[in-house]
Scaffold this active site. Structure first.
Site, PDB file in Angstrom:
ATOM      1  N   LYS A   3       0.841  -1.203   0.000  1.00 24.06           N
ATOM      2  CA  LYS A   3       0.000   0.000   0.000  1.00 24.06           C
ATOM      3  C   LYS A   3       0.873   1.248   0.000  1.00 24.06           C
ATOM      4  O   LYS A   3       1.703   1.427   0.886  1.00 24.06           O
ATOM      5  CB  LYS A   3      -0.903  -0.009   1.241  1.00 24.06           C
ATOM      6  CG  LYS A   3      -1.645   1.320   1.510  1.00 24.06           C
ATOM      7  CD  LYS A   3      -2.520   1.252   2.762  1.00 24.06           C
ATOM      8  CE  LYS A   3      -3.110   2.621   3.113  1.00 24.06           C
ATOM      9  NZ  LYS A   3      -3.947   2.585   4.332  1.00 24.06           N
ATOM     10  N   ASP A  38      -2.584  10.273   3.593  1.00 34.16           N
ATOM     11  CA  ASP A  38      -3.953   9.840   3.879  1.00 34.16           C
ATOM     12  C   ASP A  38      -4.644  10.846   4.787  1.00 34.16           C
ATOM     13  O   ASP A  38      -4.478  10.825   5.997  1.00 34.16           O
ATOM     14  CB  ASP A  38      -3.944   8.445   4.523  1.00 34.16           C
ATOM     15  CG  ASP A  38      -5.355   7.920   4.783  1.00 34.16           C
ATOM     16  OD1 ASP A  38      -6.328   8.534   4.272  1.00 34.16           O
ATOM     17  OD2 ASP A  38      -5.490   6.895   5.487  1.00 34.16           O
ATOM     18  N   LYS A  86      -9.910  12.821   8.570  1.00 33.90           N
ATOM     19  CA  LYS A  86      -9.339  12.440   9.863  1.00 33.90           C
ATOM     20  C   LYS A  86      -9.228  13.666  10.764  1.00 33.90           C
ATOM     21  O   LYS A  86      -9.130  14.790  10.264  1.00 33.90           O
ATOM     22  CB  LYS A  86      -7.911  11.904   9.666  1.00 33.90           C
ATOM     23  CG  LYS A  86      -7.803  10.533   9.048  1.00 33.90           C
ATOM     24  CD  LYS A  86      -6.334  10.146   8.906  1.00 33.90           C
ATOM     25  CE  LYS A  86      -6.178   8.780   8.257  1.00 33.90           C
ATOM     26  NZ  LYS A  86      -6.736   7.685   9.046  1.00 33.90           N
ATOM     27  N   ASP A 134       1.798   6.493   5.423  1.00 30.69           N
ATOM     28  CA  ASP A 134       0.809   5.541   4.902  1.00 30.69           C
ATOM     29  C   ASP A 134       1.270   4.906   3.580  1.00 30.69           C
ATOM     30  O   ASP A 134       0.602   4.030   3.043  1.00 30.69           O
ATOM     31  CB  ASP A 134      -0.539   6.248   4.724  1.00 30.69           C
ATOM     32  CG  ASP A 134      -1.722   5.304   4.955  1.00 30.69           C
ATOM     33  OD1 ASP A 134      -1.532   4.264   5.615  1.00 30.69           O
ATOM     34  OD2 ASP A 134      -2.823   5.613   4.465  1.00 30.69           O
ATOM     35  N   ASP A 143     -12.096   6.911   4.402  1.00 30.60           N
ATOM     36  CA  ASP A 143     -10.823   6.710   5.097  1.00 30.60           C
ATOM     37  C   ASP A 143     -10.409   5.228   5.096  1.00 30.60           C
ATOM     38  O   ASP A 143      -9.285   4.892   5.447  1.00 30.60           O
ATOM     39  CB  ASP A 143     -10.942   7.231   6.537  1.00 30.60           C
ATOM     40  CG  ASP A 143      -9.586   7.462   7.180  1.00 30.60           C
ATOM     41  OD1 ASP A 143      -8.566   7.393   6.456  1.00 30.60           O
ATOM     42  OD2 ASP A 143      -9.551   7.711   8.401  1.00 30.60           O
ATOM     43  N   GLU A 145      -9.480   3.476   2.682  1.00 34.75           N
ATOM     44  CA  GLU A 145      -9.071   3.530   1.279  1.00 34.75           C
ATOM     45  C   GLU A 145      -8.053   2.461   0.916  1.00 34.75           C
ATOM     46  O   GLU A 145      -8.002   2.001  -0.223  1.00 34.75           O
ATOM     47  CB  GLU A 145      -8.510   4.926   0.956  1.00 34.75           C
ATOM     48  CG  GLU A 145      -7.031   5.164   1.311  1.00 34.75           C
ATOM     49  CD  GLU A 145      -6.707   5.093   2.797  1.00 34.75           C
ATOM     50  OE1 GLU A 145      -7.634   5.184   3.625  1.00 34.75           O
ATOM     51  OE2 GLU A 145      -5.519   4.927   3.146  1.00 34.75           O
ATOM     52  N   ARG A 164      -7.727  -0.677   1.639  1.00 32.80           N
ATOM     53  CA  ARG A 164      -8.252  -1.972   1.180  1.00 32.80           C
ATOM     54  C   ARG A 164      -8.752  -1.913  -0.254  1.00 32.80           C
ATOM     55  O   ARG A 164      -8.713  -2.898  -0.974  1.00 32.80           O
ATOM     56  CB  ARG A 164      -9.348  -2.453   2.147  1.00 32.80           C
ATOM     57  CG  ARG A 164     -10.530  -1.551   2.260  1.00 32.80           C
ATOM     58  CD  ARG A 164     -11.354  -1.792   3.531  1.00 32.80           C
ATOM     59  NE  ARG A 164     -10.682  -1.281   4.729  1.00 32.80           N
ATOM     60  CZ  ARG A 164     -11.151  -1.411   5.960  1.00 32.80           C
ATOM     61  NH1 ARG A 164     -12.289  -2.051   6.186  1.00 32.80           N
ATOM     62  NH2 ARG A 164     -10.486  -0.908   6.980  1.00 32.80           N
TER      63      ARG A 164
END
Ligand code: BES
Ligand code: MN
Ligand code: ZN
Length: 506
Positions: free
Chosen positions: A268, A273, A280, A291, A350, A352, A354
């Site tokens: 990933k 993020d 967030k 991230d 959020d 995202e 996956r």
């Protein structure tokens, strides 16, 4: 650049500005045996330090004794703690403390005697601890100590071995290349998000293919993702004016088998993020530059494998996106048709990671039919709640593959712990309007994230590593000499060593 060399020479005759000697807490007198052949004045000084309990051998303590004459300028007494509790992880930490101290006192080289009977794993640990702890991300600081990721002041470290010098040297050389891969991965993951865009990572991956004959890199651009149906990645990338990139790195180290075998690594890489429309809280949002760690790990692994010339074929897939809120963002309520045809209702933008992993995994399976898949992702805060900041979550559909990685991690000490993948968890991500939804509620957040991914994996043996807690040093991170502040490169050592073990090379 730091060099670690094996030398077959008695400690007493080595000309060095610093000799590092280990002292066991329960055998402090044992230091005498290590001073064989060293001049009596120096022995007397060390004796005094021990007798007066200035140095007790307690774990990690350091005492430096200057020598008046002889080829050795100084001796570093390094506390090893109790003999029975010394393991390869302690050796790694101790070696890291020694190199950090050596750098602090401005010596440009030093020699180190193995603390105990040398083994392959111990040699690896000494080399890893030494070089990983010298890493520093200071390229944005005007008054920096190092010229690159390493301190420039330390040049050579000699491991004083008995027996076959070449044998130990080859262990050190392999380990050095792996450590360089870790520090390369750290350098990428530490980059600020204004510098490191999806395009930047794509460029880095392309550079690998110009550097290595056996690597070929391909970038799938957004328009191509749209026509291929990689809509999970497209959706997450919509909010940013920096377009997403799907990075595919093929390493062909074995001409005799299909490009697919043995491994597909997926990482990933969300370069930042914010959470998107489901934004967030601002507190510590800066940490979300990390991230991208899983993707940076995969790029570094591919580079390490090529430098090692490992005889295996490995594919690295890194979906790179920035998750931003804007008028073009994807939204809660959107339904996305993923690469494998399943539809996903977005409940929270959020979640995202996956979405981009799912498309990457499905694409990787279809395109390459790999023997095994391992993905690395800073996927869920829930993983930190469950396992803390030092242990990764691991979820797998294959006890056999899982066990292989577990055995490797016992040596590398990159710790992970298994969480269950019971299919019943699928109920938590059932959607009213689509096939599945992208969050499964508060209960078992790391598991439902992995269950989401399992909808995009077929029977291929697969391990998902949730590195949310371990990818960088954060609240609760155990203080370790060899993990300086920032990105840790967690997973790189284990996965490279897994491929080495599988391929039988090196
Ligand atoms: N990148 C985060 C996970 C994360 C959070 C890693 C904090 C490390 C530290 C991920 O994209 C995310 O936001 N996950 C959400 C999922 C939730 C919306 C179901 C989370 O963990 O809160
Ligand atoms: Mn997120
Ligand atoms: Zn994320």
């Amino acid at each position: 650049m730091v060099k670690v060399v094996a030398e077959q020479i008695p400690a007493s005759t080595k000309r060095t500005p610093l000799l590092v000697l280990g002292v066991f807490e329960d055998e402090v007198e044992g230091i005498r045996n290590q001073l064989d052949g060293i001049n009596s004045m120096t022995v007397e000084l060390v004796d005094r330090v021990i007798k007066e309990k200035e140095h007790t051998g307690s774990f990690g303590s350091i005492c430096i004794v200057h020598c008046f004459t002889g080829p050795i300028q100084r001796i570093m007494l390094l506390g090893l703690g109790q003999r029975a509790s010394l393991d390869n992880e302690k050796v790694r930490v101790l070696a890291g403390k020694a190199s950090a101290k050596a750098m602090e006192i401005n010596v440009t080289e030093y020699s180190i005697k193995p603390f105990t009977q040398l083994t392959k794993v111990l040699t690896e640990a000494i080399c890893e601890g030494t070089c990983l702890s010298l890493y520093k991300f200071d390229q944005y600081q005007s008054q920096k100590n190092g010229e690159s990721s390493y301190s420039s002041s330390l040049l050579t470290i000699s491991l004083l071995v008995d027996g076959n010098r070449e044998e130990w040297q080859s262990v050190l050389d392999t380990t050095r290349i792996i450590v360089d891969a870790v520090n390369f991965g750290r350098d990428l993951a530490n980059l600020p998000p204004n510098e490191c865009s999806p395009e930047y990572l794509a460029r880095v991956a392309l550079d690998l293919s110009s550097k290595h004959q056996r690597i070929s890199t391909r970038i799938i651009e957004r328009y191509e993702m749209e026509s291929l149906g990689l809509n999970g990645i497209v959706a997450v990338g919509m909010g940013s004016n920096k377009p997403p990139k799907l990075v595919i790195i093929e390493y062909k180290g074995n001409e005799n088998s299909s490009i697919a075998g043995p491994y597909l690594f997926v990482g990933k890489a969300v370069t930042f993020d914010t959470g998107g429309i489901s934004i967030k809280p601002s507190d510590r949002m800066d940490e979300m530059k990390f991230d991208k760690s899983g993707g940076c790990d995969v790029i570094a692994i591919m580079s390490g494998l090529a430098n090692l010339e490992v005889k295996a074929n490995v594919i690295g897939i890194v979906p790179c996106v920035e998750n931003m809120p804007s008028s073009s963002s994807y939204r809660p309520g959107d339904i996305v048709r993923m690469y494998n045809g399943k539809t996903v209702e977005v409940i929270n933008t959020d979640a995202e990671g996956r979405l981009i992993l799912a498309d990457s995994i499905a694409y990787g399976i279809e395109k390459y039919n790999p023997n095994s898949i391992i993905d690395l992702a800073t996927l869920t805060g829930a993983c930190i709640v469950a396992l803390g900041s030092n242990i990764a979550g691991a979820l797998s559909n294959s006890p056999e593959l899982f066990n292989k990685l577990r055995l490797i991690s016992e040596k590398t000490n990159e710790k992970f712990w298994q969480l269950p993948l019971y299919t019943e968890f699928n109920e938590q991500i059932r959607s009213k309007f689509a096939d599945i939804k992208n969050i499964g509620g508060r209960a078992g957040g790391s598991i439902t994230a992995a269950i989401f991914l399992s909808n995009f994996v077929n029977e291929t043996p697969w391990i998902h590593l949730d590195i949310a807690g371990t990818a960088w040093t954060q609240e609760g991170t155990w203080d370790k000499s060899y993990n300086p502040k920032g990105a840790t490169g967690f997973g790189i050592r284990s996965l490279i060593r897994l491929v080495i073990a599988e391929s039988g090379s090196r």
